[in-house]
Structure formats: C-alpha cells, structure tokens
Enzyme design. Structure first.
Site, PDB file in Angstrom:
ATOM      1  N   TRP A  37      16.033  90.992  58.257  1.00  0.00           N
ATOM      2  CA  TRP A  37      17.296  91.578  58.730  1.00  0.00           C
ATOM      3  C   TRP A  37      17.526  92.957  58.153  1.00  0.00           C
ATOM      4  O   TRP A  37      17.931  93.885  58.855  1.00  0.00           O
ATOM      5  CB  TRP A  37      18.478  90.641  58.429  1.00  0.00           C
ATOM      6  CG  TRP A  37      18.646  89.666  59.551  1.00  0.00           C
ATOM      7  CD1 TRP A  37      18.177  88.385  59.597  1.00  0.00           C
ATOM      8  CD2 TRP A  37      19.254  89.920  60.826  1.00  0.00           C
ATOM      9  NE1 TRP A  37      18.466  87.824  60.813  1.00  0.00           N
ATOM     10  CE2 TRP A  37      19.133  88.743  61.585  1.00  0.00           C
ATOM     11  CE3 TRP A  37      19.889  91.014  61.383  1.00  0.00           C
ATOM     12  CZ2 TRP A  37      19.626  88.637  62.885  1.00  0.00           C
ATOM     13  CZ3 TRP A  37      20.387  90.920  62.681  1.00  0.00           C
ATOM     14  CH2 TRP A  37      20.252  89.737  63.417  1.00  0.00           C
ATOM     15  N   GLU A  86       0.515  89.246  57.122  1.00  0.00           N
ATOM     16  CA  GLU A  86       1.848  88.632  57.276  1.00  0.00           C
ATOM     17  C   GLU A  86       2.152  87.716  56.099  1.00  0.00           C
ATOM     18  O   GLU A  86       3.288  87.637  55.637  1.00  0.00           O
ATOM     19  CB  GLU A  86       1.941  87.849  58.594  1.00  0.00           C
ATOM     20  CG  GLU A  86       1.774  88.689  59.833  1.00  0.00           C
ATOM     21  CD  GLU A  86       2.680  89.918  59.844  1.00  0.00           C
ATOM     22  OE1 GLU A  86       3.886  89.776  59.614  1.00  0.00           O
ATOM     23  OE2 GLU A  86       2.161  91.026  60.065  1.00  0.00           O
ATOM     24  N   ASN A 107       8.440  86.362  66.313  1.00  0.00           N
ATOM     25  CA  ASN A 107       8.722  87.479  65.407  1.00  0.00           C
ATOM     26  C   ASN A 107       9.099  88.770  66.131  1.00  0.00           C
ATOM     27  O   ASN A 107      10.050  89.456  65.740  1.00  0.00           O
ATOM     28  CB  ASN A 107       7.508  87.734  64.504  1.00  0.00           C
ATOM     29  CG  ASN A 107       7.768  88.867  63.535  1.00  0.00           C
ATOM     30  OD1 ASN A 107       8.706  88.809  62.734  1.00  0.00           O
ATOM     31  ND2 ASN A 107       6.974  89.925  63.630  1.00  0.00           N
ATOM     32  N   TRP A 122      24.553  93.329  59.722  1.00  0.00           N
ATOM     33  CA  TRP A 122      23.358  92.483  59.706  1.00  0.00           C
ATOM     34  C   TRP A 122      23.618  91.130  59.046  1.00  0.00           C
ATOM     35  O   TRP A 122      22.967  90.140  59.365  1.00  0.00           O
ATOM     36  CB  TRP A 122      22.189  93.198  59.012  1.00  0.00           C
ATOM     37  CG  TRP A 122      22.435  93.585  57.567  1.00  0.00           C
ATOM     38  CD1 TRP A 122      22.907  94.774  57.112  1.00  0.00           C
ATOM     39  CD2 TRP A 122      22.218  92.778  56.399  1.00  0.00           C
ATOM     40  NE1 TRP A 122      23.019  94.768  55.735  1.00  0.00           N
ATOM     41  CE2 TRP A 122      22.594  93.564  55.276  1.00  0.00           C
ATOM     42  CE3 TRP A 122      21.749  91.497  56.186  1.00  0.00           C
ATOM     43  CZ2 TRP A 122      22.514  93.083  53.958  1.00  0.00           C
ATOM     44  CZ3 TRP A 122      21.669  91.013  54.876  1.00  0.00           C
ATOM     45  CH2 TRP A 122      22.043  91.810  53.786  1.00  0.00           C
ATOM     46  N   TRP A 174       3.340  89.864  53.446  1.00  0.00           N
ATOM     47  CA  TRP A 174       4.752  90.245  53.636  1.00  0.00           C
ATOM     48  C   TRP A 174       5.657  89.151  53.065  1.00  0.00           C
ATOM     49  O   TRP A 174       6.680  89.430  52.440  1.00  0.00           O
ATOM     50  CB  TRP A 174       5.082  90.413  55.126  1.00  0.00           C
ATOM     51  CG  TRP A 174       4.919  91.810  55.646  1.00  0.00           C
ATOM     52  CD1 TRP A 174       3.907  92.265  56.442  1.00  0.00           C
ATOM     53  CD2 TRP A 174       5.788  92.939  55.425  1.00  0.00           C
ATOM     54  NE1 TRP A 174       4.104  93.603  56.721  1.00  0.00           N
ATOM     55  CE2 TRP A 174       5.249  94.038  56.113  1.00  0.00           C
ATOM     56  CE3 TRP A 174       6.977  93.120  54.705  1.00  0.00           C
ATOM     57  CZ2 TRP A 174       5.849  95.303  56.115  1.00  0.00           C
ATOM     58  CZ3 TRP A 174       7.575  94.376  54.706  1.00  0.00           C
ATOM     59  CH2 TRP A 174       7.013  95.448  55.402  1.00  0.00           C
ATOM     60  N   TRP A 185      30.947  98.892  60.103  1.00  0.00           N
ATOM     61  CA  TRP A 185      30.435  97.999  61.140  1.00  0.00           C
ATOM     62  C   TRP A 185      31.524  97.660  62.152  1.00  0.00           C
ATOM     63  O   TRP A 185      32.709  97.682  61.826  1.00  0.00           O
ATOM     64  CB  TRP A 185      29.891  96.703  60.506  1.00  0.00           C
ATOM     65  CG  TRP A 185      28.772  96.916  59.527  1.00  0.00           C
ATOM     66  CD1 TRP A 185      28.846  96.856  58.170  1.00  0.00           C
ATOM     67  CD2 TRP A 185      27.403  97.224  59.835  1.00  0.00           C
ATOM     68  NE1 TRP A 185      27.616  97.097  57.596  1.00  0.00           N
ATOM     69  CE2 TRP A 185      26.708  97.324  58.601  1.00  0.00           C
ATOM     70  CE3 TRP A 185      26.672  97.421  61.018  1.00  0.00           C
ATOM     71  CZ2 TRP A 185      25.346  97.614  58.514  1.00  0.00           C
ATOM     72  CZ3 TRP A 185      25.313  97.709  60.936  1.00  0.00           C
ATOM     73  CH2 TRP A 185      24.664  97.801  59.706  1.00  0.00           C
TER      74      TRP A 185
HETATM   75  P1  FAD Z   1       2.670  83.883  61.931  1.00  0.00           P
HETATM   76  O1  FAD Z   1       2.689  85.171  62.675  1.00  0.00           O
HETATM   77  O2  FAD Z   1       1.628  82.909  62.265  1.00  0.00           O
HETATM   78  O3  FAD Z   1       2.615  84.256  60.402  1.00  0.00           O
HETATM   79  C1  FAD Z   1       2.193  83.305  59.406  1.00  0.00           C
HETATM   80  C2  FAD Z   1       3.246  83.177  58.346  1.00  0.00           C
HETATM   81  O4  FAD Z   1       3.427  84.413  57.681  1.00  0.00           O
HETATM   82  C3  FAD Z   1       4.617  82.810  58.875  1.00  0.00           C
HETATM   83  O5  FAD Z   1       4.714  81.431  59.099  1.00  0.00           O
HETATM   84  C4  FAD Z   1       5.527  83.311  57.769  1.00  0.00           C
HETATM   85  O6  FAD Z   1       5.596  82.410  56.704  1.00  0.00           O
HETATM   86  C5  FAD Z   1       4.797  84.567  57.306  1.00  0.00           C
HETATM   87  N1  FAD Z   1       5.341  85.737  57.992  1.00  0.00           N
HETATM   88  C6  FAD Z   1       4.991  86.212  59.206  1.00  0.00           C
HETATM   89  N2  FAD Z   1       5.672  87.336  59.485  1.00  0.00           N
HETATM   90  C7  FAD Z   1       6.484  87.555  58.434  1.00  0.00           C
HETATM   91  C8  FAD Z   1       7.441  88.557  58.122  1.00  0.00           C
HETATM   92  N3  FAD Z   1       7.698  89.571  58.942  1.00  0.00           N
HETATM   93  N4  FAD Z   1       8.110  88.461  56.959  1.00  0.00           N
HETATM   94  C9  FAD Z   1       7.864  87.449  56.099  1.00  0.00           C
HETATM   95  N5  FAD Z   1       6.965  86.483  56.337  1.00  0.00           N
HETATM   96  C10 FAD Z   1       6.288  86.535  57.474  1.00  0.00           C
HETATM   97  N6  FAD Z   1      10.381  84.053  58.595  1.00  0.00           N
HETATM   98  C11 FAD Z   1      10.700  82.889  58.021  1.00  0.00           C
HETATM   99  O7  FAD Z   1       9.802  82.138  57.626  1.00  0.00           O
HETATM  100  N7  FAD Z   1      12.007  82.515  57.861  1.00  0.00           N
HETATM  101  C12 FAD Z   1      13.042  83.290  58.276  1.00  0.00           C
HETATM  102  O8  FAD Z   1      14.208  82.916  58.094  1.00  0.00           O
HETATM  103  C13 FAD Z   1      12.726  84.519  58.915  1.00  0.00           C
HETATM  104  N8  FAD Z   1      13.699  85.319  59.394  1.00  0.00           N
HETATM  105  C14 FAD Z   1      13.377  86.516  59.997  1.00  0.00           C
HETATM  106  C15 FAD Z   1      14.401  87.354  60.448  1.00  0.00           C
HETATM  107  C16 FAD Z   1      14.101  88.576  61.052  1.00  0.00           C
HETATM  108  C17 FAD Z   1      15.226  89.467  61.541  1.00  0.00           C
HETATM  109  C18 FAD Z   1      12.751  88.955  61.201  1.00  0.00           C
HETATM  110  C19 FAD Z   1      12.419  90.271  61.859  1.00  0.00           C
HETATM  111  C20 FAD Z   1      11.734  88.145  60.740  1.00  0.00           C
HETATM  112  C21 FAD Z   1      12.024  86.920  60.132  1.00  0.00           C
HETATM  113  N9  FAD Z   1      11.001  86.058  59.667  1.00  0.00           N
HETATM  114  C22 FAD Z   1      11.340  84.885  59.055  1.00  0.00           C
HETATM  115  C23 FAD Z   1       9.586  86.463  59.724  1.00  0.00           C
HETATM  116  C24 FAD Z   1       8.817  86.024  60.982  1.00  0.00           C
HETATM  117  O9  FAD Z   1       9.532  86.336  62.132  1.00  0.00           O
HETATM  118  C25 FAD Z   1       8.465  84.541  61.004  1.00  0.00           C
HETATM  119  O10 FAD Z   1       7.911  84.168  59.769  1.00  0.00           O
HETATM  120  C26 FAD Z   1       7.454  84.228  62.096  1.00  0.00           C
HETATM  121  O11 FAD Z   1       7.974  84.564  63.340  1.00  0.00           O
HETATM  122  C27 FAD Z   1       7.101  82.774  62.051  1.00  0.00           C
HETATM  123  O12 FAD Z   1       6.204  82.448  63.070  1.00  0.00           O
HETATM  124  P2  FAD Z   1       4.716  81.985  62.750  1.00  0.00           P
HETATM  125  O13 FAD Z   1       4.723  80.903  61.740  1.00  0.00           O
HETATM  126  O14 FAD Z   1       4.055  81.711  64.054  1.00  0.00           O
HETATM  127  O15 FAD Z   1       4.151  83.285  62.066  1.00  0.00           O
END
Ligand code: FAD
Length: 462
Positions: free
Chosen positions: A379, A271, A338, A356, A274, A303
C-alpha cells in the site's frame, strides 16, 4: 528439561525447524492461542483467513496426535491474557521452556517480551524468513531504504547456500489410527474451503508451480486472466509453508539459482526477497505497524474523506472495468492478483485521493493472505508514501494498464459480467459504446482520469 512448542503463524510441522528442535529435545506438547477477538477487533483479520487458520490448526492437531504430540488450544480474548495463561499451562504440564518462531509485528513482540518478563523461558527462532531481520544491512549497519541493494546484499549472504529441509524426526513413529477431537473454537465458517490445508495438496501446489510454471513466471505474472503465479500467499501468510521450503524446492530444479539472478526463473525468487524486505522494514521501523507513513513528508497530504467514493471502490463500482473486476475478485474469492492490487491501490490513493490506510484495512478485512508487512509495504508503495515507493508523479492510468495486462478483457468479463458482450476494443472504458448500446447496465466513471490525475499531483506536491 520439559519443552513445549508454541504455534503461531508457522502452522506447519514439516520444515518447521523450531518445532523439530523442540521435538528432538523431547517436546510432547504443542500450544496454540486462539485469539479471535483481538485478531478481529484490533488486527482486522479477514473471516476467510481466520477460517483457513482454524482448518489448518485442526489439521495439525490431528497430524501431531498421530505422532504422539498433544495439541493444547487456549482461547483468549486478547494478547494481554496470554502471558498469565501460558504460565498456568506451563505449570499444569510442568513445562520449563517454550520454543516458538518469532512474529515481527509490534503487538506480537510486546506479547513475547511480557511473557519473558514474568519469567517464562521462551526460545525464539526466525522461521518465517531466510535472513533474520537486522542481518541485511548497509555498510553503516543500517536498514536499506531501497530494495535492489537490499536484494544484492541478501544474495551475497546466501548465494552459496543449498537449502536443506531437515527431516521430520517422528516420521517412522506415526500411528495413523490416533485421532484428535477438534475443539469447538476451531470450527469455522468454511469460507476458505477452496484452499486445501493438507500437506499433500500444499506440497503438490508448490512443486507443480516450481517444476512447471517458475520458468514462465516472468512472462505470465502480470496477466490476471492466466494462472501464472504460484497462489501460495495464503499458505505463506499463515506459515503452512515456508520460504525456505520453497527455495529448497527451486534449488532441486535450478541448483545455482541464487548465483544466477539473471536467469528468468529468478524473477519468482525476487518476489520472495520482496517479502523479506518488508519484514525487515517493520522490524527496523516499528511505526509501520501503527499505520504511519514511512516517508513523513507525505503526512501533509490532505486526503479525500468522501465515503461514497470509498464505498464505490470497495464494491467494484467505479466505472473503471479493470478496477471493478479486481475489487469484485477480492470480494468474491478473498484473493487478488498482484498486478490488480497495484492498480486498485493506485486508483484509490491517486484517482480518488483516499488515504491508503483505508485501503490497507479493507484489504486486510477481505484477503485470505492478509499479512501486515506485505500489505503495508504494497500500500505504501502504491501511495508513494513508502520505502522505495513508486514516485508520486507516476500515476497508473487504469485504462492503459487494462489494455496492457488484460488486452482482450478476459479477466474483466469474468468479474464484470454486465460487460461480457462489449467488444474488446471498448471493454477497457466502455462508456461511449454503452451510450450507443443502451441495454448494458454499467456505472458511469466515478472520476475523469486526467482531472483526477491532476488533483493527485497537486495534493502530493503540497
Ligand atoms: P507469487 O507471485 O507466486 O509470489 C510468491 C510469493 O512471494 C507470494 O506468495 C508472496 O508471499 C511473495 N510476494 C510476491 N509479491 C510480493 C510483493 N509485492 N510483496 C511482498 N511479497 C510478495 N502479499 C501478501 O502475502 N499479503 C498481503 O496482505 C499483501 N497485500 C498487498 C497489497 C498491495 C497493495 C500490493 C501491491 C501487494 C500486496 N501483496 C500482499 C503482495 C502480492 O500481491 C501477493 O503476495 C501476491 O499477489 C500473492 O500471490 P502469489 O502467491 O500467487 O504470488
């Protein structure tokens, strides 16, 4: 040479290599530009994130004062004001060089170029990522358009590296009695108060997660009723903690983690990669910062402009319990799990066929962890318009998703209390049950799944 450090979305001193280098070179002044108006009007920042930033800057101002570093805050309306202001601040402190970490978005990069063009000596570091954008490329020196080969190349670069966080050089020079009086511009609305901003708490969250939950992350990360993810995103978004610090922490427990991506604990690292992928993308394709489809093919999608449906989605009133619970979690807490982000983004763009970009902006306006690169990436992934996105014909069924990831409806019941007494068997789509037990007041489904799915398929095919 007199140096100053300019804080941006890197609001940490511990593990901030650019700041550490500045301090080692004698920096005694740190700067922060409070750009509330532009962040609000142009970037659509969520009030809760603004509050978090203010609290963290206030914390840092105090901390740095104890180490003999003065935090200087400048309030500006827009980024355009920054170069001239920076020039006059430099003049008043006789600063000849400014160190800062790069921000990769278009406006931020233009601001930096403008500062340099008027003669400010700005030394920029890549403290927000492990791999510098532009350093993970295909054999033809191009940015990857698919995540998996990006990740493999990223891993090749770092698999032998042990991440070490340099020590804070002023640790033994601390004078706890020294205080900084918080300027008025840093007084927020306290909406982010549930998220601590002190280093001890942040380090505690990170180390507790890595020591105890990283191992089960792969099993729990998709279940919104379990606290199975790190919850670190708000801190990563404002740079209160860095990915490098997190990797160093993981390597303390699993030293060979980057050489063994097959390990279950690696799922979490995946993640973090990513996150890097999306940052590299906005640098390679700056038009993403201007809300353009990554895949131009989908510019032709027409849309649905229906404001009523959009409002229902925003308010968690679609009649699909998992979507409504997720949106209410966002509205009430400023954060969303997420798996739920994927479900609601898919629902908005496919079931409601709403652009979106509207969802992306709504997320930014509400999320404490709002981050342009990750939000745009997420998105566009969900809308199928993005780089390495979900194919348009794979449309999440919100009822199946709900059954799979919230089987007993625990999460739904937390945020949609009107369904608290609905038996688990019916909670994912309770309408038939409600017809029989009419005391439950829940909205009818805004669209019928099969019809909405077909409409999306037709729209995307065109
Ligand atoms: P964990 O699962 O503990 O992951 C650790 C870190 O990895 C996160 O804090 C984040 O920095 C990064 N990460 C995790 N998943 C992703 C991912 N899919 N893409 C990019 N980085 C990721 N994340 C944001 O930080 N800001 C946003 O504005 C944001 N918008 C999102 C919008 C959509 C539609 C989707 C599907 C995902 C988005 N995410 C965003 C990614 C992800 O949902 C969040 O980072 C995550 O839910 C944060 O929770 P956590 O810190 O417990 O993540």
């Amino acid at each position: 040479m007199k140096i100053a450090f300019w804080f941006r979305r890197d609001l940490r001193y511990f593990g901030n290599e650019a700041l550490i280098e500045a301090v080692e070179n004698g920096a005694q002044v740190a700067l922060f530009f409070m750009c509330e108006q532009q962040w609000r009007d142009k970037h659509g920042i969520a009030p809760i994130q603004l509050d978090l930033i203010k609290r963290r800057v206030a914390y840092l101002g105090n901390k740095l004062a104890q180490y003999g570093i003065k935090m200087h805050i400048e309030v500006v309306d827009s980024f355009c004001d920054i170069p001239a202001r920076l020039q006059s601040v430099c003049a008043s402190y006789q600063i000849e060089e400014v160190y800062a970490n790069k921000e990769y978005e278009v406006n931020e990069r233009a601001r930096d170029s403008e500062c340099m063009s008027i003669g400010i000596s700005l030394t920029l570091f890549d403290g927000d990522v492990i791999a510098k954008p532009g350093s993970v490329l295909t054999k033809n020196d191009e940015m990857f358009k698919v995540f998996t080969p990006f990740k493999k190349t990223w891993l090749k670069l770092f698999e032998r590296q042990q991440f070490i966080i340099p020590r804070w050089p002023l640790e033994d020079k601390m004078v706890p009695a020294l205080r900084w009086s918080t300027p008025e511009c840093l007084i927020g609305d306290s909406s982010s108060i549930k998220w601590p901003v002190d280093d001890e708490s942040l380090a505690g969250v990170a180390s507790h997660f890595v020591a105890n939950k990283c191992v089960s992350y792969h099993a729990h990360r998709d279940i919104p009723s379990i606290k199975g993810t790190s919850g670190l995103s708000p801190y990563l978004a404002i740079g209160a903690i860095s990915v490098k610090q997190l990797l160093a922490e993981v390597q303390c427990h699993y030293p060979d983690i980057l050489q063994t991506p097959s390990r279950e604990e690696f799922t979490w690292i995946n993640e973090l990669i990513w996150r890097e992928f999306y940052r590299h993308l906005i640098v390679a394709y700056p038009s993403l910062c201007k809300y353009k489809n990554f895949n131009k093919k989908y510019d032709a999608v027409i849309w649905n402009e229906d404001e009523h449906s959009f409002r229902a989605w925003c308010q968690g009133e679609t009649g699909y319990p998992i979507v409504d619970a997720a949106m209410r979690q966002l509205n009430q807490t400023g954060w969303m799990h997420n798996r739920l982000r994927m479900i609601v983004a898919s629902f908005l763009t496919k079931h409601l066929l709403i652009d979106w970009r509207k969802g992306e902006r709504y997320f930014m306006a509400k999320l404490i962890d709002g981050d342009l690169a990750s939000n745009n990436g997420g998105w566009q992934w969900a809308a199928s318009t993005g780089c390495d996105a979900q194919p348009y014909f794979r449309i999440f069924n919100p009822i199946t998703q709900s059954k799979k990831f919230d089987p007993d409806g625990d999460f739904i019941r937390t945020y949609v209390p009107e369904l608290a007494d609905v038996p688990s068997k019916f909670i994912h789509f309770p309408h038939e049950f409600i017809t029989l037990a009419s005391s439950i007041n829940y909205l009818p489904a805004i669209v019928e799944h099969k019809e909405a799915r077909q409409r999306a398929l037709d729209a995307f095919k065109v």
